[in-house]
Design a protein around this motif. Structure first.
Motif, PDB file in Angstrom:
ATOM      1  N   LYS A 316       0.954  -0.977   0.006  1.00 34.91           N
ATOM      2  CA  LYS A 316      -0.074   0.070  -0.141  1.00 34.91           C
ATOM      3  C   LYS A 316       0.737   1.297   0.017  1.00 34.91           C
ATOM      4  N   ARG A 317       1.971   1.456   0.572  1.00 32.59           N
ATOM      5  CA  ARG A 317       2.706   2.480   0.694  1.00 32.59           C
ATOM      6  C   ARG A 317       3.635   2.540  -0.651  1.00 32.59           C
ATOM      7  N   ARG A 318       3.916   1.479  -1.489  1.00 35.15           N
ATOM      8  CA  ARG A 318       4.267   1.738  -2.757  1.00 35.15           C
ATOM      9  C   ARG A 318       3.261   2.448  -3.741  1.00 35.15           C
ATOM     10  N   LEU A 319       1.792   1.707  -3.372  1.00 30.00           N
ATOM     11  CA  LEU A 319       1.051   2.273  -4.130  1.00 30.00           C
ATOM     12  C   LEU A 319       0.751   3.709  -3.966  1.00 30.00           C
ATOM     13  N   ALA A 320       0.870   4.273  -2.526  1.00 28.62           N
ATOM     14  CA  ALA A 320       0.706   5.600  -1.812  1.00 28.62           C
ATOM     15  C   ALA A 320       1.773   6.677  -2.859  1.00 28.62           C
ATOM     16  N   TYR A 321       3.052   6.045  -2.977  1.00 31.27           N
ATOM     17  CA  TYR A 321       3.951   7.060  -3.653  1.00 31.27           C
ATOM     18  C   TYR A 321       3.843   7.009  -5.018  1.00 31.27           C
ATOM     19  N   SER A 322       3.218   5.845  -5.649  1.00 29.34           N
ATOM     20  CA  SER A 322       2.915   6.074  -7.097  1.00 29.34           C
ATOM     21  C   SER A 322       1.719   7.144  -7.292  1.00 29.34           C
ATOM     22  N   THR A 323       0.616   7.003  -6.251  1.00 31.51           N
ATOM     23  CA  THR A 323      -0.311   8.031  -6.507  1.00 31.51           C
ATOM     24  C   THR A 323       0.304   9.481  -6.148  1.00 31.51           C
ATOM     25  N   VAL A 324       1.115   9.729  -5.394  1.00 30.21           N
ATOM     26  CA  VAL A 324       1.996  11.008  -5.496  1.00 30.21           C
ATOM     27  C   VAL A 324       2.413  11.363  -6.871  1.00 30.21           C
ATOM     28  N   SER A 325       3.262  10.375  -7.501  1.00 26.81           N
ATOM     29  CA  SER A 325       3.750  10.634  -8.780  1.00 26.81           C
ATOM     30  C   SER A 325       2.709  10.875  -9.888  1.00 26.81           C
ATOM     31  N   GLN A 326       1.622  10.016  -9.813  1.00 27.37           N
ATOM     32  CA  GLN A 326       0.529  10.355 -10.701  1.00 27.37           C
ATOM     33  C   GLN A 326      -0.085  11.472 -10.658  1.00 27.37           C
TER      34      GLN A 326
END
Length: 451
Positions: A316-326
């Motif tokens: 979930k943290r990897r997906l969270a930082y992916s969201t920050v980028s997206q």
């Protein structure tokens, strides 16, 4: 107070009424969840009924003449008011569609994990969606600010849902950053806008043209106001105002899906685009040269967040930082200020919403079925849960931007806009970040199916 059953106002009322009924039905889980699904369906029907009005050939002529729907006069000359326009329509449709999907998923997740306080969860969810509808159809900056704050307050209990020390600490981070940025920066920008222009309405082309022409407002002051707005909209997670997003991952997975796909971060980037188009105006920002810094700040956020995501073992943290980028893809597209880039920004809101909700649904399913939260634990999970990981793979490919996914379409328009406006920096950022996206998503798929 004017009570009107026009669709935009009804879109706000329906989730509010649903929240009340859900609270009353709390002792009967099947009835409570049936009301949740019924409310979500009624909302989507109401929002969809507005679409023909927006698609009408004479929409902009009608929009220019039609008065806003004024709900209440808060201060002399300052109203809570609603008005439908295409960008808000897209946001409302995304939220209305995904609420149904998230509600169906939440029923299985909350029961499967025997989560406590399920009635409170569904009530707060409905209140958050009501806030989203108010935000989507806001007719002026004041209305946008009110519903923006309501969204923060109604999602706080969802972030703190588990009630553990870690959840409460993360929820305080969530609330602290979002309220501080909105009150100290966004509200200050709105007040300054009203002082300089006497106007808070959303207008195509913005509200600053006259103030700049008569010398009431100078370029540097306009640039300062732009900074206040961009960092005041903390939900857009532009670095360094992004820490609330990874912190909020302590919440149940349906809440993470709400934050990333349905409501909160989409409210942030939607507000950024709306302010650029309807408050500042692309032509005003281009002629004054005050918005260029946002391109470089968003580009840096894309690359830094993608690099951080590489080293997160928690899924979930990897997906969270992916969201920050997206999210910064959307911001950088809006900052290019061309018609093509603004279309790319709007398309990526939708592409990211559907792709990221798929990824979080998969993460929650893995947790519920296998009780695994770390990427290093996912060896072979694709053979045990082929449909879940198949869906995860499609979502990941969309986030990377591979054809024929929706993520590819929005990225293609963004690349075209960057090339058209001759921003080589943006082209380089998109290429590098796409490689980084592949580097942190493809190993998960490899582990799941081939180890």
């Amino acid at each position: 107070m004017m009570f009107d059953l026009s669709p935009p106002l009804l879109a706000i009322y329906i989730p509010l009424i649903g929240a009340l009924l859900i609270a009353l039905a709390g002792r009967w889980p099947n009835l409570r969840e049936g009301i949740t699904l019924g409310t979500a369906g009624a909302l989507l029907y109401t929002v969809a009924s507005i679409v023909p009005r927006v698609l009408a050939p004479n929409f902009w002529a009608v929009y220019a003449k039609a008065p806003p729907l004024r709900l209440v006069e808060v201060l002399p000359g300052i109203f809570l008011e609603l008005k439908v326009e295409p960008l808000g329509m897209v946001f409302a449709l995304i939220a209305g569609t995904l609420w149904i999907l998230n509600s169906l998923y939440s029923i299985g997740y909350m029961r499967g994990n025997a989560e406590k306080h399920q009635t409170r969860f569904y009530v707060c969810f409905a209140l958050a969606i009501s806030s989203v509808m108010g935000l989507a159809f806001a007719g002026n900056l004041f209305t946008l600010f009110v519903f923006y704050e309501m969204l923060t307050l109604t999602t706080y209990p969802l972030v703190a849902h588990k009630g553990t020390a870690e959840a409460l600490r993360s929820a305080r981070t969530y609330l602290g950053i979002l309220v501080t940025t909105s009150v100290c920066f966004l509200l200050a920008g709105i007040i300054a806008t009203y002082v300089y222009t006497g106007d808070m309405a959303f207008k195509p082309g913005g509200v600053f043209t006259k103030a700049l022409a008569d010398g009431t407002l100078t370029g540097p002051v306009l640039g300062t106001l732009f900074i206040l707005y961009m960092y005041g909209i903390g939900k857009a997670a532009l670095m360094p105002m992004h820490r609330w997003l990874p912190a909020a991952m302590v919440a149940p997975t349906p809440v993470s899906a709400l934050l990333h796909a349905v409501a909160v971060v989409k409210a942030g980037v939607f507000s950024v685009i709306k302010v650029i188009i309807y408050t500042f105006g692309p032509l005003t920002l281009i002629s004054s040269g005050q918005g260029t810094w946002l391109i470089y700040m968003a580009g840096a956020t894309i690359l830094i967040a993608s690099f951080i995501a590489l080293f997160q073992d928690n899924l979930k943290r990897r997906l969270a930082y992916s969201t920050v980028s997206q999210l910064s893809y959307i911001i950088i597209a809006a900052a290019l200020l061309s018609p093509l880039s603004l279309m790319a920004a709007t398309l990526h809101i939708a592409a990211h919403a559907f792709g990221k909700i798929t990824l979080f649904f998969a993460a929650g399913s893995i947790y519920t079925a296998a009780h695994k939260t770390e990427i290093s634990q996912l060896d072979g999970i694709g053979r045990r849960m082929p449909f879940t990981m198949g869906a995860f793979t499609i979502g990941a490919l969309s986030m990377i931007g591979l054809p024929p996914t929706a993520g590819f379409i929005s990225k293609w328009y963004l690349l075209s806009a960057a090339w058209e406006t001759e921003y080589v920096f943006v082209v380089v950022v998109i290429v590098l970040s796409t490689l980084l996206n592949a580097a942190y998503f493809l190993p998960i798929i490899y582990r799941a199916f081939f180890r």
